[in-house]
Design a protein around this motif. Structure first.
Motif, short mmCIF file in Angstrom:
data_model
loop_
_atom_site.label_atom_id
_atom_site.label_comp_id
_atom_site.label_asym_id
_atom_site.label_seq_id
_atom_site.Cartn_x
_atom_site.Cartn_y
_atom_site.Cartn_z
N THR A 115 0.91 -1.31 -0.05
CA THR A 115 -0.14 -0.08 0.13
C THR A 115 0.88 1.23 -0.08
OG1 THR A 115 -1.78 -1.27 1.31
CG2 THR A 115 -1.78 1.03 1.08
N ALA A 116 1.74 1.27 0.68
CA ALA A 116 2.86 2.53 1.07
C ALA A 116 3.60 2.57 -0.37
CB ALA A 116 3.83 2.19 2.08
N THR A 117 4.03 1.50 -0.95
CA THR A 117 4.40 1.65 -2.08
C THR A 117 3.80 2.13 -3.57
OG1 THR A 117 6.04 -0.22 -1.63
CG2 THR A 117 5.91 0.32 -4.18
N ARG A 118 2.42 1.87 -3.26
CA ARG A 118 1.54 2.26 -4.37
C ARG A 118 1.06 3.66 -4.12
NH1 ARG A 118 -3.12 -0.18 -2.63
NH2 ARG A 118 -2.34 -2.25 -3.00
N HIS A 119 0.91 3.93 -3.08
CA HIS A 119 0.96 5.50 -2.71
C HIS A 119 2.10 6.50 -2.87
CE1 HIS A 119 -2.95 5.39 -0.45
NE2 HIS A 119 -2.39 4.38 0.16
N LEU A 121 3.99 5.88 -5.67
CA LEU A 121 4.11 5.87 -6.78
C LEU A 121 3.04 6.70 -7.48
CD1 LEU A 121 4.79 2.11 -7.90
CD2 LEU A 121 6.32 3.98 -8.08
N GLU A 122 1.81 6.42 -6.76
CA GLU A 122 0.85 7.53 -7.06
C GLU A 122 1.19 8.87 -6.88
OE1 GLU A 122 -3.61 8.10 -5.49
OE2 GLU A 122 -3.07 6.10 -5.90
N ALA A 123 1.83 9.43 -5.69
CA ALA A 123 2.35 10.68 -5.66
C ALA A 123 3.33 11.24 -6.54
CB ALA A 123 2.89 10.77 -4.05
N GLY A 150 3.08 -3.30 -11.84
CA GLY A 150 2.01 -4.39 -11.57
C GLY A 150 1.31 -3.78 -10.36
N LEU A 151 1.69 -2.53 -9.70
CA LEU A 151 0.97 -1.94 -8.58
C LEU A 151 0.13 -0.92 -8.92
CD1 LEU A 151 3.94 -1.82 -6.06
CD2 LEU A 151 2.32 -3.43 -5.85
#
Length: 152
Positions: A115-119, A121-123, A150-151
């Protein structure tokens, strides 16, 4: 020509100041061992170090639990150390030195969740500053081994 290796202590024992420091260190180690042996119960095993200065003994213990126990035994400690001219006793906690600093570094590393990784990348996708965006992507690479693509 054959080189003869000697311990550094042998070299230092030929110099006045170094010789005095070595002798003082040897006396202090002997004193520490003697006093530890005189401490009541298992207290000696939890005494990491001690200092005697101006008739005051300071014991450095490895936990607050043993510090509290030592405070209750202060009278008994003073009685057993009369021959060392100890008039007062004090206690401090000193944490034991860690064995391997490399393990400490590894244990301090933050573990990123998916989840932190996804956030991150989104940021990074929403940043106007390309340097900040790249920094967030580099940080996200320290997350789980899943590829950033993939995330989504």
């Amino acid at each position: 020509m054959r080189l003869r290796f000697r311990h550094i202590r042998d070299h230092l024992s030929h110099h006045g100041f170094a010789r005095e420091r070595l002798e003082q260190d040897r006396r202090e180690q002997t004193l520490v061992a003697e006093i530890r042996a005189l401490l009541p119960g298992k207290l000696g095993a939890h005494c990491l170090d001690l200092r005697i200065a101006d008739g005051r003994l300071t014991l450095f213990l490895d936990s607050t639990a043993w510090l509290t126990r030592a405070r209750f035994l202060a009278g008994e400690i003073l009685t057993s150390l009369k021959s060392y001219h100890v008039d007062a006793v004090g206690f401090q906690v000193r944490l034991p030195e860690r064995e391997s600093p490399r393990r400490d570094v590894a244990s301090r590393r933050a573990q990123l969740s998916e989840t932190a990784t996804r956030h991150l990348l989104e940021a990074a996708d929403h940043q106007r500053d390309p340097c900040l965006s790249e920094a967030l992507r580099r940080l996200a690479r320290h997350g789980p081994r899943a590829t950033p693509e993939g995330l989504d």
